[in-house]
Design an enzyme around this catalytic site. Structure first.
Site, PDB file in Angstrom:
ATOM      1  N   GLU A 235       1.002  -1.343  -0.051  1.00 33.46           N
ATOM      2  CA  GLU A 235       0.164   0.102  -0.030  1.00 33.46           C
ATOM      3  C   GLU A 235       0.758   0.830   0.092  1.00 33.46           C
ATOM      4  OE1 GLU A 235      -1.717   2.890   0.335  1.00 33.46           O
ATOM      5  OE2 GLU A 235      -2.101   2.549   2.335  1.00 33.46           O
ATOM      6  N   CYS A 269      -2.501   8.809   2.695  1.00 37.51           N
ATOM      7  CA  CYS A 269      -2.155   8.427   1.333  1.00 37.51           C
ATOM      8  C   CYS A 269      -3.381   8.381   0.304  1.00 37.51           C
ATOM      9  CB  CYS A 269      -1.806   6.826   1.534  1.00 37.51           C
ATOM     10  SG  CYS A 269      -3.257   5.714   2.413  1.00 37.51           S
TER      11      CYS A 269
HETATM   12  P1  NDP Z   1       8.935   4.633   4.122  1.00 31.43           P
HETATM   13  O1  NDP Z   1       8.610   3.789   2.987  1.00 31.43           O
HETATM   14  O2  NDP Z   1      10.518   4.789   3.909  1.00 31.43           O
HETATM   15  O3  NDP Z   1       8.796   3.555   5.400  1.00 31.43           O
HETATM   16  C1  NDP Z   1       7.563   2.873   5.393  1.00 31.43           C
HETATM   17  C2  NDP Z   1       7.889   1.554   6.438  1.00 31.43           C
HETATM   18  O4  NDP Z   1       8.998   0.850   6.093  1.00 31.43           O
HETATM   19  C3  NDP Z   1       8.575   2.106   7.921  1.00 31.43           C
HETATM   20  O5  NDP Z   1       8.162   1.522   9.000  1.00 31.43           O
HETATM   21  C4  NDP Z   1      10.060   1.911   7.504  1.00 31.43           C
HETATM   22  O6  NDP Z   1      10.769   2.078   8.579  1.00 31.43           O
HETATM   23  C5  NDP Z   1       9.954   0.813   6.714  1.00 31.43           C
HETATM   24  N1  NDP Z   1      11.471   0.478   5.722  1.00 31.43           N
HETATM   25  C6  NDP Z   1      12.191   1.282   5.572  1.00 31.43           C
HETATM   26  N2  NDP Z   1      13.038   0.940   4.687  1.00 31.43           N
HETATM   27  C7  NDP Z   1      12.937  -0.639   4.795  1.00 31.43           C
HETATM   28  C8  NDP Z   1      13.635  -1.540   4.418  1.00 31.43           C
HETATM   29  N3  NDP Z   1      14.727  -1.544   3.573  1.00 31.43           N
HETATM   30  N4  NDP Z   1      13.027  -2.708   4.375  1.00 31.43           N
HETATM   31  C9  NDP Z   1      12.054  -3.066   5.199  1.00 31.43           C
HETATM   32  N5  NDP Z   1      11.190  -1.836   6.025  1.00 31.43           N
HETATM   33  C10 NDP Z   1      11.771  -0.723   5.602  1.00 31.43           C
HETATM   34  O7  NDP Z   1       8.307   5.755   3.924  1.00 31.43           O
HETATM   35  P2  NDP Z   1       8.571   6.819   4.908  1.00 31.43           P
HETATM   36  O8  NDP Z   1       7.844   6.718   6.117  1.00 31.43           O
HETATM   37  O9  NDP Z   1       9.812   7.384   4.960  1.00 31.43           O
HETATM   38  O10 NDP Z   1       7.833   7.952   4.114  1.00 31.43           O
HETATM   39  C11 NDP Z   1       8.310   8.374   2.614  1.00 31.43           C
HETATM   40  C12 NDP Z   1       7.158   8.669   1.754  1.00 31.43           C
HETATM   41  O11 NDP Z   1       6.363   7.492   1.786  1.00 31.43           O
HETATM   42  C13 NDP Z   1       6.224   9.754   2.159  1.00 31.43           C
HETATM   43  O12 NDP Z   1       6.773  10.978   1.451  1.00 31.43           O
HETATM   44  C14 NDP Z   1       5.011   9.272   1.415  1.00 31.43           C
HETATM   45  O13 NDP Z   1       5.076   9.657   0.199  1.00 31.43           O
HETATM   46  C15 NDP Z   1       4.971   7.747   1.491  1.00 31.43           C
HETATM   47  N6  NDP Z   1       4.120   7.496   2.680  1.00 31.43           N
HETATM   48  C16 NDP Z   1       2.889   6.751   2.172  1.00 31.43           C
HETATM   49  C17 NDP Z   1       2.039   6.231   3.090  1.00 31.43           C
HETATM   50  C18 NDP Z   1       0.981   5.651   2.806  1.00 31.43           C
HETATM   51  O14 NDP Z   1      -0.046   5.708   3.528  1.00 31.43           O
HETATM   52  N7  NDP Z   1       0.822   4.984   1.700  1.00 31.43           N
HETATM   53  C19 NDP Z   1       2.358   6.372   4.667  1.00 31.43           C
HETATM   54  C20 NDP Z   1       3.776   6.952   4.947  1.00 31.43           C
HETATM   55  C21 NDP Z   1       4.445   7.328   3.631  1.00 31.43           C
HETATM   56  P3  NDP Z   1      11.359   3.394   9.309  1.00 31.43           P
HETATM   57  O15 NDP Z   1      10.428   4.353   9.343  1.00 31.43           O
HETATM   58  O16 NDP Z   1      12.231   3.023  10.325  1.00 31.43           O
HETATM   59  O17 NDP Z   1      12.285   3.909   8.086  1.00 31.43           O
END
Ligand code: NDP
Length: 490
Positions: A235, A269
């Site tokens: 998602e 999102c």
């Molecule tokens: P990320 O995609 O970086 O992170 C989402 C989750 O994945 C977090 O728990 C993160 O941990 C984890 N994660 C990061 N790297 C890895 C990896 N290599 N393997 C497994 N898990 C991993 O999103 P962000 O929170 O940094 O947000 C960045 C962008 O994502 C935003 O600008 C937005 O555009 C989008 N976003 C979309 C959302 C939605 O609802 N669809 C929600 C949030 C963000 P950690 O936080 O510890 O890095």
């Protein structure tokens, strides 16, 4: 020296909310091992036992509503009222998943068909084992619970890695589960940075990953999952459009548009990012939109930007858009960290970052279109495909537009309303990801279909799957199949 802990901060004040462990590969391995053992007990409980315990969990979360909302407020900065709303929605999903799991997943007879008329055929949906949930920070209760509750109701144990920005909420959700279900660690939280999530995705004992976050990270998680052929739900956000048709209720459309774009500081999102308004109502819509936007204040009606790095993206989009588009409300100065005031941009080129990339801030671009068809074409001209909104006074046209949006979800004469309907599947297409949480599809997402055909009697003279089959038996089969399927429909 490596740091073993990290802090979660209040994004509005910068103060430390809590300190959490950076769980390493060994800690994640141990959590998955415990989950594997717990999953056998949880599966053995059956639908009735799990339903009772999940409803107990729902009651514990409900009684904790105010404290949990305060924690969400501290870690994300969003107003307590909005935190309360997201928890209420999560509670309704736990309830729906608990109450509907048996009906959706339990064994049921299916027709054997003409050829299989001597078979009793049944299908049921069995648990996968351990499910890993990797969650975001924007709705730290509602979003992961869309996977956690449905995975648990389907009979799986869950290991949850919350975002590094909201680890306290993630830890609390598992603690509350342990209050309702103290026997075994069926739902655990592991904390850490991205690499902790990567350890979870790479563990071969995890049978499915439910990921919410950016498209770029989803690709990395998918690559890790590929090592063990671990399936995944992704998602990944969107660039959702909001279409205002000629005979729409303009007042209601403006109200919904502002809420969809600005609530949670646009960090949603399925938030509104692009607005297409047909010529006939463009002027009144824009007049009301700018009037109403002027009354919405960052820091009062919505909180700060939770993830500091996002401020640069929002600023880049606004700066670029103002070079060729017009600002109706706000502008580059609206970014005053950690807050961003409402920004409404008009006539921004369709190929600019503010129109093509996910902004994840309280900003929208608005464009006039000659009719609803042009609005639809522009709405669909994106690599994302999560959700969209249609406002129209004509029910048939509104439904046709909603169907024609190339998205997983759409709302008509309301905004984001599908998220509160627990029986509706939630998810997207294209860069917005794949798979579904919520509803019956959300339950089946965390289960494997098990099909059983039991021969009730042997059909005389039809030993088709035997080496003792005779040519006349095959001839009879050809006659039957020709009778059943050989005629053209008129
Ligand atoms: P990320 O995609 O970086 O992170 C989402 C989750 O994945 C977090 O728990 C993160 O941990 C984890 N994660 C990061 N790297 C890895 C990896 N290599 N393997 C497994 N898990 C991993 O999103 P962000 O929170 O940094 O947000 C960045 C962008 O994502 C935003 O600008 C937005 O555009 C989008 N976003 C979309 C959302 C939605 O609802 N669809 C929600 C949030 C963000 P950690 O936080 O510890 O890095």
């Amino acid at each position: 020296m490596t740091t073993l802990t990290f802090d979660s901060l209040n994004p509005a004040t910068g103060t430390v909310v809590g300190s959490h462990q950076k769980q390493d590969a060994e800690a994640v391995r141990e959590a998955v091992g415990r989950a594997q053992e717990a999953s056998a007990w949880w599966e053995e409980l059956g639908h009735a036992g799990r339903r009772r315990r999940l409803l107990d969990y729902k009651a514990v979360v409900t009684r904790e509503l105010r404290e949990l909302a305060a924690l969400v407020h501290e870690e994300t900065g969003k107003p307590v009222a909005d935190a309360t709303l997201e928890i209420v929605l999560a509670i309704t999903h736990i309830d729906w998943a608990a109450r509907n799991a048996r009906k959706v997943l339990g064994p049921r007879r299916v027709s054997g068909g003409m050829i299989g008329a001597n078979m009793a055929a049944s299908v049921e949906y069995l648990p996968l084992g351990v499910v890993g949930v990797i969650g975001p920070w924007n709705y730290p209760v509602f979003t992961p619970m869309g996977s956690i509750a449905y995975a648990l109701a389907a009979g799986n144990a869950v290991v949850f890695k919350p975002s590094e920005f909201t680890p306290g909420v993630g830890v609390r959700l598992a603690e509350l589960f342990a209050e309702a279900v103290p026997e075994h660690p069926v739902f655990q939280t592991v904390t850490g940075l991205g690499e902790t999530g990567a350890f979870l995705a790479r563990d071969p004992r995890v049978k499915k990953i439910a990921f919410t976050g950016s498209t770029a990270t989803a690709k990395r998680v998918m690559a890790a999952c590929a090592e063990n052929l671990t399936p995944m739900v992704a998602e990944c956000g969107g660039k959702d459009a909001f279409i205002v048709d000629a005979d729409a209720d303009v007042e209601a459309a403006v109200d919904a548009c502002l809420w969809g774009a600005l609530s949670n500081a646009g960090q949603t999102c399925v938030g509104v990012e692009r607005v297409y308004v047909v010529d006939a109502v463009y002027e009144p819509f824009m007049r009301k939109l700018s009037e109403r936007a002027a009354t919405v204040k960052a820091g009062e009606h919505y909180g700060p930007i939770t993830m500091p790095g996002q401020l640069d993206i929002i600023k880049r989009h606004i700066d670029d858009a103002t070079k060729s588009g017009r600002t109706i409300t706000g502008g580059p100065d609206s970014v005053r960290p950690p807050y961003v005031d409402p920004v409404i941009l008009e006539d921004v080129p369709e190929d600019s970052p503010a129109v093509r990339e996910e902004t994840f801030g309280p900003t929208i671009t608005v464009r006039r279109t000659k009719d609803a068809q042009e609005a639809l074409e522009l709405a669909n001209d994106t690599t994302y495909g999560l959700a969209g909104t249609v406002f129209s006074g004509n029910k048939r046209r509104a439904m046709a537009l909603a169907r024609a949006l190339r998205t997983g979800m759409a709302s008509v004469n309301s905004v984001i309303s599908f998220a509160g309907v627990a029986s509706l599947p939630f998810g997207g297409t294209g860069d917005s990801g794949f798979g579904r949480i919520h509803g019956a599809d959300g339950l089946r997402e965390f289960a494997r279909a098990k099909s059983i055909s039991r021969q009730r009697f042997a059909v005389p003279g039809m030993r088709l799957t035997s080496f003792s089959r005779q040519p006349d038996e095959l001839e009879r089969l050809i006659k039957v199949v020709t009778f059943l399927h050989g005629r053209r429909k008129r």
